[in-house]
Design an enzyme around this catalytic site. Structure first.
Site, PDB file in Angstrom:
ATOM      1  N   HIS A 132     -15.300   2.487  -6.544  1.00 27.70           N
ATOM      2  CA  HIS A 132     -14.127   3.267  -6.951  1.00 27.70           C
ATOM      3  C   HIS A 132     -14.606   4.517  -7.679  1.00 27.70           C
ATOM      4  CE1 HIS A 132     -10.961   4.242 -10.046  1.00 27.70           C
ATOM      5  NE2 HIS A 132     -10.245   4.284  -8.945  1.00 27.70           N
ATOM      6  N   HIS A 178     -12.282  13.799 -10.397  1.00 27.85           N
ATOM      7  CA  HIS A 178     -11.145  12.931 -10.689  1.00 27.85           C
ATOM      8  C   HIS A 178     -10.005  13.817 -11.167  1.00 27.85           C
ATOM      9  CE1 HIS A 178      -9.532   9.085 -12.840  1.00 27.85           C
ATOM     10  NE2 HIS A 178      -8.935   9.324 -11.689  1.00 27.85           N
TER      11      HIS A 178
END
Length: 595
Positions: A132, A178
């Site tokens: 992830h 991100h």
């Protein structure tokens, strides 16, 4: 025998003798029975080891031959090689040689290091080692993005890498970061080049790249160009759209496959094409989900735990033909289509007989889904792929318990690889199975449908399938890998071992040995019994601690082993540090038996 001196009270010295590792009683008895004077000298002393490997260690004939070949004497060999001399020897093999073989994790490991499962089934029949936010170097809020964490993941056998794609500051190229945080970006092309170099360094089975797409149509075209030029023939391009069944890992050896949502423009292009054919039915479109050109994987953004309604999509481009061509170019590279149908959870889990897809749910969503629709989740994962990802509050890159997702068939249980928590150690141990190739075949009970459509029920009361007996004989190696004062400044360490099961709730338990004071080579010789209801998903947890009366106990090493792959008999178990890196010398001698 070694001697260790420790200073205390500033001016006094205490000396401790540390004996070399000695064979425990069970090893002595096995040596006497199979290699001692009572063994048949006419058969040759190698025959004794052959019988031991077959009868006590339960090795297959092929593995017995392989082990004996490894240990076979050469002109320069000595020591343990004498054990396999096929001709009668003037003297029997020594106890030290026999013990040395058993206490070697490389010669006598607890699980096989070979791929041995059927790899010809569809992708949906396997658990897949999944990362992830694979590009982050630390926490999820303000750490740097880099290709280095991706390389490390690939070196550990991870088979699913996630990249979050955003326009760069000039809006003319693609960065990986991100979104919505303070994380620093890294250029996408750098990540792709590193992926190409390291994709198959630990496993030859397919590498999946999941793309979280936050790009405009022109940048999607740029991504398509980067993917095709960087990966070349390594990139798998599906021949059918949509797929009715996923290909097998075996069929895609050393191939890279892309998983993301088809772009909104592509959906509109197909809709227009259907309308031209007089068919206004959208049921056959590749994705009925919330497909957006901007933030097109919003269902995978970490802060969302509820199913969202389909958003209105506004195009910034003026040339619809350009959009359609761009969408088709980008779309044709997508093997595993991702999406989340709008509406209720039951709708999201419906199985389409004409196409397969990937659905992403957060750890919070999967908990709710399995509590209320457990059977539907299992049915969905028999054909389709379910990806589970950490909730957004895990800003420190911690992880969740993967067992609930696994027991319901979720293939891609995505983990943050930046830390070293207990959950990550379980994940690393789980994927040591099947030779560490990153793909583990699901147990049959998760793939079976009964005559009335019934599937496995994790909540049902299950009988005990088997009982695992674990004996912890002894440990060694700390004196070689650590300084004499690492655990205690005033005396040798006081080790104890915790051993237990991580699995379904009924199977999960931890037990421990007694504490042995002032011993660099502790000999516990204690046995534990574990009744197992779902051994197919059980993990054996092993952890050595150094007892400290006044402070937190010191960490002395750990290992997690898939129970369903454990080899019977006396085995050497290598221990690892908190991050899963194997120590050079630290190991335990243990015995495993199924009754």
């Amino acid at each position: 025998m070694g001697s260790y001196a420790y200073k205390y009270c500033m001016c006094f010295t205490r000396k401790f003798r540390s004996p070399d590792a000695q064979p425990p009683p069970d090893v002595r008895a096995a040596h006497l029975s199979y290699c001692g004077p009572s063994s048949d000298p006419q058969q040759g002393h190698g025959h004794g080891l052959r019988r031991f490997l077959s009868q006590v260690q339960a090795e297959s004939p092929a593995d017995v031959d392989r082990i004996l070949a490894i240990l076979a004497p050469t002109s320069a060999s000595h020591g343990i090689a004498r054990l396999v001399n096929r001709s009668p020897a003037p003297a029997p093999p020594t106890l030290d040689d026999f013990f040395g073989f058993l206490f070697s994790p490389d010669l006598n490991p607890p699980i096989t290091n070979q791929v041995h499962q059927d790899m010809s089934a569809p992708f949906s029949h396997y658990f897949i080692f999944t990362g992830h936010n694979s590009y982050l170097t630390g926490n999820q809020l303000n750490s740097d993005s880099s290709d280095i964490p991706i390389i490390k993941s690939l070196q550990r056998g991870v088979r699913v890498i996630e990249l979050d794609m955003w326009p760069n500051s000039s809006k003319n190229n693609v960065d990986i970061l991100h979104g919505g945080t303070l994380t620093a970006p890294v250029e996408m092309i750098r990540c792709l080049k590193s992926i190409k170099e390291y994709a198959f360094c630990a496993s030859n089975y397919p590498l999946v790249i999941t793309l979280e797409d936050h790009l405009t149509a022109d940048l999607q075209a740029k991504v398509a160009e980067m993917l095709t030029e960087t990966f070349g023939d390594l990139l798998f391009i599906p021949s059918s759209d949509p797929m009715k069944e996923f290909p097998s890992p075996e069929a895609l050896m050393k191939r890279i496959i892309i998983s993301t949502k088809p772009p909104q423009e592509y959906k509109e292009f197909l809709k227009a094409k259907d309308n031209q054919n007089g068919n206004g039915n959208l049921a056959d479109l590749p994705d009925q989900g919330s497909l957006r050109r901007i933030d097109s994987n919003a269902d995978e953004s970490d802060g969302k735990d509820e199913l969202d309604e389909q958003d209105e999509e506004d195009s910034d481009e003026d040339d619809p033909k350009f959009q359609q061509e761009t969408a088709c170019q980008y779309r044709k590279l997508i093997t595993i289509q991702a999406g989340k149908p709008k509406g209720h959870l039951r709708d999201a889990l419906k199985v389409d007989p004409d196409k397969v897809r990937r659905l992403s749910l957060s750890e919070t969503q999967i908990a709710k889904a399995t509590a209320s629709h457990g059977a539907e989740v299992i049915r969905f994962t028999q054909k389709n792929i379910l990806r589970v990802y950490p909730k957004g509050t895990r800003v420190n890159s911690s992880n969740y318990d993967p067992m609930n997702a696994w027991i319901h068939g979720a293939q891609m249980v995505a983990f943050n690889m930046q830390g070293h928590d207990k959950a990550l150690r379980l994940m690393q141990g789980f994927f040591r199975a099947n030779g560490g190739c990153g793909y583990v075949k699901k147990p049959d009970f998760l793939l079976t449908i009964g005559p009335n459509g019934e599937v496995f029920d994790p909540k049902a009361s299950l009988p005990v399938k088997t009982t695992l007996k674990v004996k912890v004989y002894m440990g060694d190696g700390w004196r070689m890998d650590f300084s004499k004062t690492h655990f205690d400044a005033f005396s040798p360490p006081d080790f104890y071992t915790r051993v237990g099961i991580a699995g379904v709730k009924a199977d999960s338990v931890m037990k421990k040995t007694r504490v042995l004071e002032d011993q660099w080579v502790p000999v516990w010789d204690e046995e534990f019994t574990f009744p197992l209801m779902v051994p197919e998903l059980a993990l054996l947890r092993i952890e050595v601690q150094e007892y400290d009366m006044s402070e937190k106990h010191d960490f002395g090493g750990q290992a997690v082993l898939p129970v369903w792959e454990l080899k019977q008999g006396i085995r050497a178990v290598a221990l690892h540090d908190r991050k899963g890196v194997r120590y050079k010398s630290v190991r335990l001698l243990m015995r495993f038996d199924f009754v």
